[in-house]
Write an enzyme that holds these catalytic residues in place. Sequence first.
Site, PDB file in Angstrom:
ATOM      1  CE  LYS A  22     -45.442  68.930 -73.254  1.00 37.22           C
ATOM      2  NZ  LYS A  22     -45.222  70.232 -72.572  1.00 37.22           N
ATOM      3  CG  ASN A  23     -41.816  70.866 -73.935  1.00 33.94           C
ATOM      4  OD1 ASN A  23     -43.031  71.089 -73.975  1.00 33.94           O
ATOM      5  ND2 ASN A  23     -41.214  70.388 -72.862  1.00 33.94           N
ATOM      6  CB  CYS A 117     -48.410  75.377 -62.921  1.00 37.32           C
ATOM      7  SG  CYS A 117     -46.764  74.731 -63.024  1.00 37.32           S
ATOM      8  NE  ARG A 122     -43.310  75.755 -65.281  1.00 36.11           N
ATOM      9  CZ  ARG A 122     -43.842  74.993 -66.228  1.00 36.11           C
ATOM     10  NH1 ARG A 122     -44.936  74.313 -65.988  1.00 36.11           N
ATOM     11  NH2 ARG A 122     -43.272  74.914 -67.409  1.00 36.11           N
ATOM     12  N   PRO A 123     -42.485  81.732 -62.453  1.00 31.11           N
ATOM     13  CG  PRO A 123     -40.907  83.020 -61.304  1.00 31.11           C
ATOM     14  CD  PRO A 123     -41.453  81.625 -61.413  1.00 31.11           C
ATOM     15  CB  VAL A 124     -43.241  84.882 -67.298  1.00 32.75           C
ATOM     16  CG1 VAL A 124     -43.825  83.502 -67.534  1.00 32.75           C
ATOM     17  CG2 VAL A 124     -44.310  85.864 -66.855  1.00 32.75           C
ATOM     18  CD  GLN A 126     -34.778  86.219 -65.174  1.00 31.13           C
ATOM     19  OE1 GLN A 126     -33.823  86.655 -65.817  1.00 31.13           O
ATOM     20  NE2 GLN A 126     -35.079  86.674 -63.970  1.00 31.13           N
ATOM     21  CG  ASP A 305     -39.782  68.106 -68.981  1.00 28.74           C
ATOM     22  OD1 ASP A 305     -40.173  68.606 -67.915  1.00 28.74           O
ATOM     23  OD2 ASP A 305     -39.746  68.739 -70.058  1.00 28.74           O
ATOM     24  NE  ARG A 397     -51.351  70.436 -70.430  1.00 31.34           N
ATOM     25  CZ  ARG A 397     -50.842  71.386 -69.666  1.00 31.34           C
ATOM     26  NH1 ARG A 397     -51.110  71.395 -68.383  1.00 31.34           N
ATOM     27  NH2 ARG A 397     -50.100  72.326 -70.172  1.00 31.34           N
TER      28      ARG A 397
HETATM   29  N1  EPU Z   1     -37.937  80.778 -64.082  1.00 27.09           N
HETATM   30  C1  EPU Z   1     -38.058  81.980 -63.417  1.00 27.09           C
HETATM   31  N2  EPU Z   1     -38.367  83.104 -64.141  1.00 27.09           N
HETATM   32  C2  EPU Z   1     -38.598  83.066 -65.489  1.00 27.09           C
HETATM   33  C3  EPU Z   1     -38.481  81.829 -66.156  1.00 27.09           C
HETATM   34  C4  EPU Z   1     -38.147  80.714 -65.418  1.00 27.09           C
HETATM   35  O1  EPU Z   1     -37.874  82.066 -62.207  1.00 27.09           O
HETATM   36  O2  EPU Z   1     -38.898  84.113 -66.073  1.00 27.09           O
HETATM   37  C5  EPU Z   1     -37.563  79.566 -63.329  1.00 27.09           C
HETATM   38  C6  EPU Z   1     -38.687  78.533 -63.281  1.00 27.09           C
HETATM   39  O3  EPU Z   1     -39.599  78.801 -62.249  1.00 27.09           O
HETATM   40  C7  EPU Z   1     -37.911  77.245 -63.100  1.00 27.09           C
HETATM   41  C8  EPU Z   1     -36.623  77.494 -63.899  1.00 27.09           C
HETATM   42  O4  EPU Z   1     -36.529  78.914 -64.027  1.00 27.09           O
HETATM   43  O5  EPU Z   1     -37.591  77.059 -61.764  1.00 27.09           O
HETATM   44  C9  EPU Z   1     -36.580  76.883 -65.274  1.00 27.09           C
HETATM   45  O6  EPU Z   1     -37.812  77.111 -65.935  1.00 27.09           O
HETATM   46  P1  EPU Z   1     -37.937  77.236 -67.503  1.00 27.09           P
HETATM   47  O7  EPU Z   1     -38.323  78.628 -67.843  1.00 27.09           O
HETATM   48  O8  EPU Z   1     -36.744  76.669 -68.172  1.00 27.09           O
HETATM   49  O9  EPU Z   1     -39.190  76.296 -67.790  1.00 27.09           O
HETATM   50  P2  EPU Z   1     -40.277  76.544 -68.895  1.00 27.09           P
HETATM   51  O10 EPU Z   1     -39.644  77.191 -70.051  1.00 27.09           O
HETATM   52  O11 EPU Z   1     -41.473  77.154 -68.294  1.00 27.09           O
HETATM   53  C10 EPU Z   1     -39.873  74.332 -70.234  1.00 27.09           C
HETATM   54  C11 EPU Z   1     -40.702  73.149 -70.628  1.00 27.09           C
HETATM   55  C12 EPU Z   1     -41.001  72.305 -69.401  1.00 27.09           C
HETATM   56  C13 EPU Z   1     -39.665  71.856 -68.799  1.00 27.09           C
HETATM   57  C14 EPU Z   1     -38.793  73.077 -68.485  1.00 27.09           C
HETATM   58  C15 EPU Z   1     -37.411  72.732 -67.981  1.00 27.09           C
HETATM   59  C16 EPU Z   1     -41.927  73.967 -72.544  1.00 27.09           C
HETATM   60  C17 EPU Z   1     -43.216  74.399 -73.134  1.00 27.09           C
HETATM   61  N3  EPU Z   1     -41.942  73.616 -71.249  1.00 27.09           N
HETATM   62  O12 EPU Z   1     -40.660  75.060 -69.285  1.00 27.09           O
HETATM   63  O13 EPU Z   1     -41.717  71.169 -69.848  1.00 27.09           O
HETATM   64  O14 EPU Z   1     -39.887  71.131 -67.622  1.00 27.09           O
HETATM   65  O15 EPU Z   1     -38.650  73.893 -69.658  1.00 27.09           O
HETATM   66  O16 EPU Z   1     -36.757  71.940 -68.892  1.00 27.09           O
HETATM   67  O17 EPU Z   1     -40.916  73.924 -73.219  1.00 27.09           O
HETATM   68  C18 EPU Z   1     -43.176  69.310 -69.620  1.00 27.09           C
HETATM   69  O18 EPU Z   1     -43.057  69.128 -70.841  1.00 27.09           O
HETATM   70  O19 EPU Z   1     -43.711  68.474 -68.840  1.00 27.09           O
HETATM   71  C19 EPU Z   1     -42.668  70.561 -69.043  1.00 27.09           C
HETATM   72  C20 EPU Z   1     -43.070  71.011 -67.858  1.00 27.09           C
END
Ligand code: EPU
Length: 421
Positions: A22-23, A117, A122-124, A126, A305, A397
Amino acid sequence: MDKLLITGGNRLSGEISVSGAKNAALPILCASLLTADTIALRNVPHLNDIGTTLRLLGQMGVSSEHHADNAMELCAAHVEKLEAPYELVKTMRASILVLGPLLARFGEARVSLPGGCAIGQRPVDQHIKGLEAMGADIRIEHGYVVAKATRLQGASIRTDMVTVTGTENLMMAATLAKGRTTLENAAREPEIVDLAELLNKMGARIKGHGTDQIIIDGVDSLHGAEHSVVPDRIEAGTFLCAVGAAGGEIMLRNAAPLTMGATLDKLIEAGMTIEHGDDWIRGMMNKRPRATGFRTSEYPGFPTDMQAQLMALNTIADGTAIIVENIFENRYMHVQELSRMGAQIDIDGHTAVVLGVGQLSGTTVMATDLRASASLVIAGLAACGDTIIERIYHLDRGYERMEEKLRSVGANIQRLKREAA
Ligand code: EPU
């Protein structure tokens, strides 16, 4: 809403074919926005999150055609709408992955902020910081990220933490930027490597993927390509935990054991016998598991995960396991549900202490997110009596035909459709 009914106690035995990840598939679908040519994909899992992504891309004007055997084609020759609306983003946070490609190819994007969520904030920030470093003008207006750039410029970017989708978004954006982009502190997940491999087939110039420094030399345009999505290491790990908890022996085909080192090591520590070749894994368990503590971390560490699933295994293990969740601040929603089945778990901040009990007992529990749901399935398979899992739309999902696959190896599991439920 559909429910799952599991009657625990059956040992598992047989073969399961692992689906595409999926990811990996989610960013790969979004990468189709980077070219007007056709992207031909194989091993795309049938999942609700994939359906949501295709709906999102479809609304923008991307055409998609499904073929037999999980193959499909996407074409973004006629993109008309450069927007990801709240209605879709709120159901799937990975929608943020259209931001980089839209901005890089069309110089504009309007993407809803995802909001909080079930597993954390999970902010964006970065993703935004990186695109700004590449010269994008980004404002937050009415809950939307509104981004503009005449042409993105290569930049040196160090993210404050390791972020998977952040690395993917910036890597995709950088493929069409002018000049060289260096991503420091990049995520090293196999799904990032898979995306980079597709992008390179499309004509991108990426190196260093799989390490924490990715270098992307921007090109003027990308072209069509063919690609097969990497096997889902989390789905495979989930089935192995199921055997670890319920006992038995299963053979996983189309797997990618070389991406699963940390998970396989922990399962061996828990007492499982694991054998594997390049694309198969055999998992056997004929005794009570041993308690196995772990800390989640970025790849190649133990994946967050898999945290809930290995915790489920630990609930019935011999001994006490200390688990530390380092990635998300609220990823213990399954604990209360596992406790309702008789598990003994104490939470203190990011740490969970799991005291293994002789047996769990089935009851009605509620799925709260994707991996939490998977842990309840594992617990249900090992428990005595019936377990009913509510709200399994979370499971749909991210797991392709999970109950069918488990039934094929002897699990007593059935879906109660909404009418019958
Ligand atoms: N974070 C920030 N700011 C950002 C981005 C991330 O503070 O701009 C923080 C997050 O809040 C978290 C950490 O950094 O505490 C890591 O988050 P990351 O961005 O790596 O997570 P993600 O990209 O949103 C993906 C997977 C998740 C998986 C995580 C960690 C996808 C679509 N989702 O999420 O998958 O848990 O990486 O490996 O690739 C799942 O499949 O069940 C799932 C949640």
